[in-house]
Design an enzyme around this catalytic site. Sequence first.
Site, PDB file in Angstrom:
ATOM      1  N   CYS A  77      -1.592  -0.772   1.410  1.00 34.55           N
ATOM      2  CA  CYS A  77      -0.397  -1.365   2.014  1.00 34.55           C
ATOM      3  C   CYS A  77      -0.116  -2.799   1.570  1.00 34.55           C
ATOM      4  O   CYS A  77       0.924  -3.081   0.980  1.00 34.55           O
ATOM      5  CB  CYS A  77      -0.513  -1.349   3.539  1.00 34.55           C
ATOM      6  SG  CYS A  77      -0.826   0.277   4.245  1.00 34.55           S
ATOM      7  N   LYS A 136       7.436  -2.531   9.729  1.00 37.09           N
ATOM      8  CA  LYS A 136       6.117  -3.081   9.375  1.00 37.09           C
ATOM      9  C   LYS A 136       6.242  -4.218   8.354  1.00 37.09           C
ATOM     10  O   LYS A 136       6.985  -4.105   7.381  1.00 37.09           O
ATOM     11  CB  LYS A 136       5.254  -1.951   8.810  1.00 37.09           C
ATOM     12  CG  LYS A 136       3.915  -2.407   8.245  1.00 37.09           C
ATOM     13  CD  LYS A 136       3.110  -1.206   7.770  1.00 37.09           C
ATOM     14  CE  LYS A 136       1.833  -1.641   7.059  1.00 37.09           C
ATOM     15  NZ  LYS A 136       0.987  -0.489   6.699  1.00 37.09           N
ATOM     16  N   HIS A 138       2.978  -6.683   7.511  1.00 35.44           N
ATOM     17  CA  HIS A 138       1.624  -6.627   6.933  1.00 35.44           C
ATOM     18  C   HIS A 138       1.441  -7.548   5.734  1.00 35.44           C
ATOM     19  O   HIS A 138       0.733  -7.214   4.778  1.00 35.44           O
ATOM     20  CB  HIS A 138       1.266  -5.183   6.542  1.00 35.44           C
ATOM     21  CG  HIS A 138      -0.211  -4.914   6.641  1.00 35.44           C
ATOM     22  ND1 HIS A 138      -0.774  -3.707   6.279  1.00 35.44           N
ATOM     23  CD2 HIS A 138      -1.244  -5.697   7.053  1.00 35.44           C
ATOM     24  CE1 HIS A 138      -2.072  -3.762   6.474  1.00 35.44           C
ATOM     25  NE2 HIS A 138      -2.394  -4.965   6.940  1.00 35.44           N
ATOM     26  N   ASP A 344       4.963   3.315   0.314  1.00 31.02           N
ATOM     27  CA  ASP A 344       4.236   2.173  -0.244  1.00 31.02           C
ATOM     28  C   ASP A 344       3.095   2.590  -1.174  1.00 31.02           C
ATOM     29  O   ASP A 344       2.679   1.832  -2.038  1.00 31.02           O
ATOM     30  CB  ASP A 344       3.722   1.243   0.862  1.00 31.02           C
ATOM     31  CG  ASP A 344       2.866   1.942   1.901  1.00 31.02           C
ATOM     32  OD1 ASP A 344       2.720   3.180   1.843  1.00 31.02           O
ATOM     33  OD2 ASP A 344       2.333   1.258   2.798  1.00 31.02           O
ATOM     34  N   HIS A 345       2.584   3.816  -1.007  1.00 27.46           N
ATOM     35  CA  HIS A 345       1.538   4.361  -1.883  1.00 27.46           C
ATOM     36  C   HIS A 345       1.332   5.816  -1.503  1.00 27.46           C
ATOM     37  O   HIS A 345       2.096   6.371  -0.699  1.00 27.46           O
ATOM     38  CB  HIS A 345       0.225   3.567  -1.774  1.00 27.46           C
ATOM     39  CG  HIS A 345      -0.220   3.329  -0.366  1.00 27.46           C
ATOM     40  ND1 HIS A 345      -0.698   4.326   0.452  1.00 27.46           N
ATOM     41  CD2 HIS A 345      -0.246   2.196   0.394  1.00 27.46           C
ATOM     42  CE1 HIS A 345      -0.998   3.843   1.626  1.00 27.46           C
ATOM     43  NE2 HIS A 345      -0.726   2.545   1.627  1.00 27.46           N
TER      44      HIS A 345
END
Length: 486
Positions: A77, A136, A138, A344-345
């Site tokens: 992330c 989010k 992060h 994101d992945h």
Amino acid sequence: MRHLKLQWNWLAILLVSCLRTYASSASKPNILLMMADDLGLGDVGCYGNDTLRTPNIDQLAKEGVKLTQHIAAAPLCTPSRAAFLTGRYPIRSGMGSSTNQRILYWIGGSGGLPPNETTFARILQQQGYTTALIGKWHQGMNCESHSDHCHHPLNHGFDYFYGMPFSLVNECQVREKNCFNSRVQAKYWLYSQIIALTVLTLLIGKLTGLFLVKWKAIICFALCGFLFFISWFSSYGFVKYWNCILMRNHDISEQPMKLETATSNVLKEAVSFIERNKQGPFLLFVSFLHVHTPLVTKETFLGKSRHGLYGDNVEEMDWMVGRILDAIDKAGLKNNTFTYFTSDHGGHLEAQKQNAQLGGWNGIYKGGKAMGGWEGGIRVPGIFRWPGVLPADTVIDEPTSLMDIYPTVAHLAAGIMPQDRVIDGRNLMPLLQGKVQHSEHEFMFHYCGLYLHAVRWHQKDKAMTKDGFVTICTSVEWTLNVLEVD
């Protein structure tokens, strides 16, 4: 008469200025970016999944362009999102890490996206865009004190923020098993139990006369053990209160956050922002809390999918995508909005509870979240829509990156990218519009933390095969082996 003529001249100048401002504003599209959390490439219908229902994401692909070789800059992330926001490999911005975690683990930590990094939000903000991040973050919060908020989204170009400054973890849900640094917690629990057993043994020995030990020594040892327990339990025992919070701009709105209303709140905020700013231009980055564990899902979607709680969560996220797109349509902004959807992945393969899989499926690709050298950890969906500008129902097999969004949206906003640093992303508009046939990326580097695990080589004068050209870098022998996968 002369005075009247001067007034008319001033009015004409003012009118021309207003028209120019309006024309400039009208020529700039609204930008809607949607990013899922831990979504596997194989979880989406338009990427080959025929058992999960994602009609809204599939429709988005049908109305626009789908990328099949879309790659995240990192398999986790924090670094992946840093690269997305800055258009630079995370190792360049200091967001790569050599530790086992490789992500930000505490809101209270001093790390985060450096204040001197220029995000695409800041570039668009400078071009008159109203910018917002819903969901989010992060990317850290503070530098030197608990309230300086030097890494806060509002200090990185966003005018409005509503969401989690951290990330969802199991501790956010009471009934879930703790997973936050579980090995460290287990070690500290063991040490605490050994200390407690030692104190108890000394106490019994003193009372029965078996040990010649002074009360002062027992009390001192017990006090030290108590302080040790408090020092670690005050952090790990209250993760829900320290990390699981919702913020609106700089203010905490929920601590701990109410998971059962999180989905509704994120959706409500996103739709409200669109309605408030429909005169545009705006940048809205919806960073979903889905589909990260603990998979908070509304009762409406529970038990509806064929893949348990994870499938329910994916289908709920797709519903959210549909409601956001409906808000764009309702506001009459569909044809003037550049829309993008990604993850994101790759999916989290190790996320399991008993026999239930709580992580995603990465299709035919090996590996997943946290695995930087395998396709499953870094290959993600990439879907674009802009009616009348981008072709519909189009598939592009050229290598592209999450980092490409940075120069692409900067170009659309007529913004100027920083000239004092390397930008690794490439403007995708010529490729998306079909004006060029090949990606500008010749090499793409795949890191796991600070370590290079693989390099992708794409000969510019050749078309991509289905799975691309991959160069594997072996860290022991430092040799490069070029593999062409058919």
